[in-house]
Design a protein around this motif. Structure first.
Motif, PDB file in Angstrom:
ATOM      1  N   THR A 135     171.761  70.316  70.072  1.00 55.29           N
ATOM      2  CA  THR A 135     171.326  71.424  70.934  1.00 55.29           C
ATOM      3  C   THR A 135     169.955  71.173  71.555  1.00 55.29           C
ATOM      4  N   GLY A 136     169.169  70.250  70.962  1.00 58.24           N
ATOM      5  CA  GLY A 136     167.790  70.060  71.422  1.00 58.24           C
ATOM      6  C   GLY A 136     166.849  71.050  70.759  1.00 58.24           C
ATOM      7  N   GLY A 137     167.376  71.966  69.936  1.00 55.44           N
ATOM      8  CA  GLY A 137     166.535  72.896  69.164  1.00 55.44           C
ATOM      9  C   GLY A 137     166.046  72.221  67.891  1.00 55.44           C
ATOM     10  N   SER A 138     165.551  73.006  66.915  1.00 53.79           N
ATOM     11  CA  SER A 138     165.116  72.368  65.674  1.00 53.79           C
ATOM     12  C   SER A 138     165.765  73.028  64.468  1.00 53.79           C
ATOM     13  N   GLU A 139     165.819  72.279  63.347  1.00 52.15           N
ATOM     14  CA  GLU A 139     166.517  72.742  62.149  1.00 52.15           C
ATOM     15  C   GLU A 139     165.816  72.179  60.918  1.00 52.15           C
ATOM     16  N   VAL A 140     165.926  72.897  59.779  1.00 47.82           N
ATOM     17  CA  VAL A 140     165.402  72.367  58.515  1.00 47.82           C
ATOM     18  C   VAL A 140     166.286  71.214  58.096  1.00 47.82           C
ATOM     19  N   ASN A 141     165.689  70.130  57.585  1.00 51.23           N
ATOM     20  CA  ASN A 141     166.430  68.896  57.335  1.00 51.23           C
ATOM     21  C   ASN A 141     165.977  68.298  56.011  1.00 51.23           C
ATOM     22  N   ALA A 142     166.966  67.914  55.159  1.00 51.21           N
ATOM     23  CA  ALA A 142     166.635  67.367  53.837  1.00 51.21           C
ATOM     24  C   ALA A 142     165.894  66.036  53.942  1.00 51.21           C
ATOM     25  N   ALA A 143     165.975  65.368  55.113  1.00 52.30           N
ATOM     26  CA  ALA A 143     165.302  64.076  55.274  1.00 52.30           C
ATOM     27  C   ALA A 143     163.796  64.255  55.420  1.00 52.30           C
ATOM     28  N   ARG A 144     163.369  65.485  55.583  1.00 52.63           N
ATOM     29  CA  ARG A 144     161.950  65.725  55.840  1.00 52.63           C
ATOM     30  C   ARG A 144     161.500  66.911  54.992  1.00 52.63           C
ATOM     31  N   THR A 145     160.895  66.609  53.845  1.00 56.87           N
ATOM     32  CA  THR A 145     160.633  67.664  52.867  1.00 56.87           C
ATOM     33  C   THR A 145     159.158  68.049  52.840  1.00 56.87           C
ATOM     34  N   SER A 146     158.566  68.116  54.018  1.00 56.55           N
ATOM     35  CA  SER A 146     157.147  68.470  54.114  1.00 56.55           C
ATOM     36  C   SER A 146     157.028  69.887  54.681  1.00 56.55           C
ATOM     37  N   ASP A 147     155.775  70.393  54.722  1.00 62.62           N
ATOM     38  CA  ASP A 147     155.482  71.642  55.428  1.00 62.62           C
ATOM     39  C   ASP A 147     154.650  71.250  56.653  1.00 62.62           C
ATOM     40  N   GLY A 148     154.832  71.978  57.744  1.00 65.98           N
ATOM     41  CA  GLY A 148     154.113  71.563  58.952  1.00 65.98           C
ATOM     42  C   GLY A 148     153.796  72.714  59.875  1.00 65.98           C
ATOM     43  N   MET A 149     152.997  72.408  60.891  1.00 66.83           N
ATOM     44  CA  MET A 149     152.669  73.372  61.944  1.00 66.83           C
ATOM     45  C   MET A 149     152.236  72.599  63.184  1.00 66.83           C
ATOM     46  N   PHE A 150     152.311  73.230  64.338  1.00 66.85           N
ATOM     47  CA  PHE A 150     151.831  72.629  65.592  1.00 66.85           C
ATOM     48  C   PHE A 150     150.635  73.411  66.111  1.00 66.85           C
ATOM     49  N   PHE A 151     149.620  72.694  66.566  1.00 59.92           N
ATOM     50  CA  PHE A 151     148.551  73.314  67.346  1.00 59.92           C
ATOM     51  C   PHE A 151     148.965  73.277  68.811  1.00 59.92           C
ATOM     52  N   GLU A 152     148.515  74.269  69.575  1.00 59.93           N
ATOM     53  CA  GLU A 152     148.614  74.164  71.031  1.00 59.93           C
ATOM     54  C   GLU A 152     147.623  73.107  71.476  1.00 59.93           C
ATOM     55  N   ARG A 153     147.928  72.380  72.554  1.00 67.06           N
ATOM     56  CA  ARG A 153     146.950  71.420  73.037  1.00 67.06           C
ATOM     57  C   ARG A 153     145.668  72.166  73.424  1.00 67.06           C
ATOM     58  N   GLY A 154     144.535  71.662  72.966  1.00 61.98           N
ATOM     59  CA  GLY A 154     143.232  72.221  73.340  1.00 61.98           C
ATOM     60  C   GLY A 154     142.944  73.598  72.784  1.00 61.98           C
ATOM     61  N   GLU A 155     143.652  74.026  71.723  1.00 57.40           N
ATOM     62  CA  GLU A 155     143.527  75.437  71.309  1.00 57.40           C
ATOM     63  C   GLU A 155     142.209  75.760  70.612  1.00 57.40           C
ATOM     64  N   ALA A 156     141.470  74.756  70.135  1.00 55.52           N
ATOM     65  CA  ALA A 156     140.171  75.002  69.481  1.00 55.52           C
ATOM     66  C   ALA A 156     139.266  73.817  69.830  1.00 55.52           C
ATOM     67  N   PRO A 157     137.932  74.019  69.764  1.00 57.07           N
ATOM     68  CA  PRO A 157     137.021  72.918  70.132  1.00 57.07           C
ATOM     69  C   PRO A 157     137.291  71.639  69.332  1.00 57.07           C
ATOM     70  N   LEU A 158     137.611  71.758  68.036  1.00 58.11           N
ATOM     71  CA  LEU A 158     137.892  70.572  67.226  1.00 58.11           C
ATOM     72  C   LEU A 158     139.129  69.837  67.754  1.00 58.11           C
ATOM     73  N   ILE A 159     140.152  70.601  68.113  1.00 60.32           N
ATOM     74  CA  ILE A 159     141.398  70.002  68.627  1.00 60.32           C
ATOM     75  C   ILE A 159     141.093  69.295  69.949  1.00 60.32           C
ATOM     76  N   GLN A 160     140.305  69.955  70.800  1.00 65.03           N
ATOM     77  CA  GLN A 160     139.944  69.340  72.099  1.00 65.03           C
ATOM     78  C   GLN A 160     139.224  68.015  71.886  1.00 65.03           C
ATOM     79  N   ALA A 161     138.281  68.004  70.936  1.00 63.34           N
ATOM     80  CA  ALA A 161     137.488  66.786  70.702  1.00 63.34           C
ATOM     81  C   ALA A 161     138.391  65.644  70.209  1.00 63.34           C
ATOM     82  N   ILE A 162     139.316  65.969  69.307  1.00 65.30           N
ATOM     83  CA  ILE A 162     140.208  64.924  68.767  1.00 65.30           C
ATOM     84  C   ILE A 162     141.143  64.425  69.863  1.00 65.30           C
ATOM     85  N   GLU A 163     141.649  65.353  70.668  1.00 63.71           N
ATOM     86  CA  GLU A 163     142.578  64.945  71.731  1.00 63.71           C
ATOM     87  C   GLU A 163     141.885  64.076  72.773  1.00 63.71           C
TER      88      GLU A 163
END
Ligand code: PD2
Ligand code: ZN
Length: 287
Positions: A135-163
């Motif tokens: 579908t191009g959507g996303s799903e929970v998958n047993a091959a990847r047993t981590s926890d995660g999150m996405f930042f928006e591009r440039g959403e904080a000064p630290l993120i901007q500096a790293i990018e």
């Protein structure tokens, strides 16, 4: 099973063909046969002969042309072993490889940046999902047993500096990058080997590519040093990159094809936690 009694039966031949047609890698089929007691030489010969016969039965097949190679991000090191970036940051080149194209950087992030990124990400972590190929959507998958999150591009000064640092380091426009993803692996968590490009054969890929085109490079930055395990592995070439706080592994793929040898995974964490931030680079503007 003793080598003297190892007869290659029709059942075994059918099993070998079924594994190959299901997309199993020859090394994995061989390993499974060895685990069930087959002598390595007998197993190799059985696989070779069975698959050669199967190809003969199938007859000539059309040659599918490879996708054309596209430009990819590439650090401008020019043989130097350290790069001085315009924000004053010095990044070391620890290891490089041609195929797959891999560069390991030392000191890309400071300890304070790693701590700050983990603190910003921690309250937003949820169980990781992977792309649903149909579908191009996303799903929970047993091959990847981590926890995660996405930042928006440039959403904080630290993120901007790293990018901005990544864009300069890899010579790749900032707006061709996805938002940073932070992953936390707990003991036992892993990310099984996969390719980061979107498989052109999958039904969901066309819709994913509308936003920014293909992925052409990955930068995995290590935010801490786990007490045990957690290497980033490249099984096609036997490379293992140790996760060390502030370091990063970069790899690029100029076509969405296994010939780039960029199959890679996150080995299980055996003690402590592993935190990474991943930046995926796209062919075009990721708006
Ligand atoms: O955490 C890793 O080492 C890892 C391994 C494979 C991360 C990714 N892939 C990724 O974020 O794509
Ligand atoms: Zn990956």
């Amino acid at each position: 099973m003793s080598t003297a009694t190892q007869i290659v039966t029709d059942d075994l031949r059918r099993w070998i063909v079924a594994q190959a047609e299901a997309g199993c890698r020859p090394d994995d089929v061989l390993a499974a046969m060895k685990t069930s007691g087959w002598d390595e030489d007998v197993a190799l010969e059985a696989m070779e002969e069975t698959l050669r016969q199967r190809l003969d039965e199938l007859g000539p097949r059309p040659v599918v042309p490879l996708l054309p190679a596209v430009p990819v991000p590439e650090p401008a090191a020019g043989g130097a072993c350290e790069l001085l970036l315009s924000d004053g940051h010095r990044v070391r080149l620890l290891t490089t490889m041609g195929l797959p194209r891999v560069v390991v950087f030392g000191g890309l992030l400071s300890d304070a940046e790693c701590e700050a990124l983990m603190a910003l990400a921690a309250p937003r972590l949820v169980r990781s999902e992977t792309v649903d190929n149909d579908t191009g959507g996303s799903e929970v998958n047993a091959a990847r047993t981590s926890d995660g999150m996405f930042f928006e591009r440039g959403e904080a000064p630290l993120i901007q500096a790293i990018e901005a640092r990544i864009a300069e380091l890899l010579h790749w426009p900032l707006d061709h990058g996805e938002g940073l993803q932070v992953l936390r692996y707990r003991p036992g968590a892993e990310y099984k080997p996969h390719h980061d490009y979107f498989d052109p054969a999958h039904a969901g890929t066309a819709s994913i590519l509308k936003r920014g085109g293909q992925r052409v490079g990955t930068l995995v930055m290590y935010l801490n040093t786990p007490e045990g395990g957690g290497a980033t592995t490249f099984p096609d070439v036997g490379l293992e990159v140790a996760p060390v706080r502030g370091n990063a592994v970069f790899f690029s793929y100029d076509r969405a094809h296994a010939s780039t040898k960029t199959l890679h995974g996150g080995a299980p964490v055996t003690a402590g936690e592993k935190w990474v931030a991943t930046k995926w680079l796209r062919e075009g503007v990721f708006a």
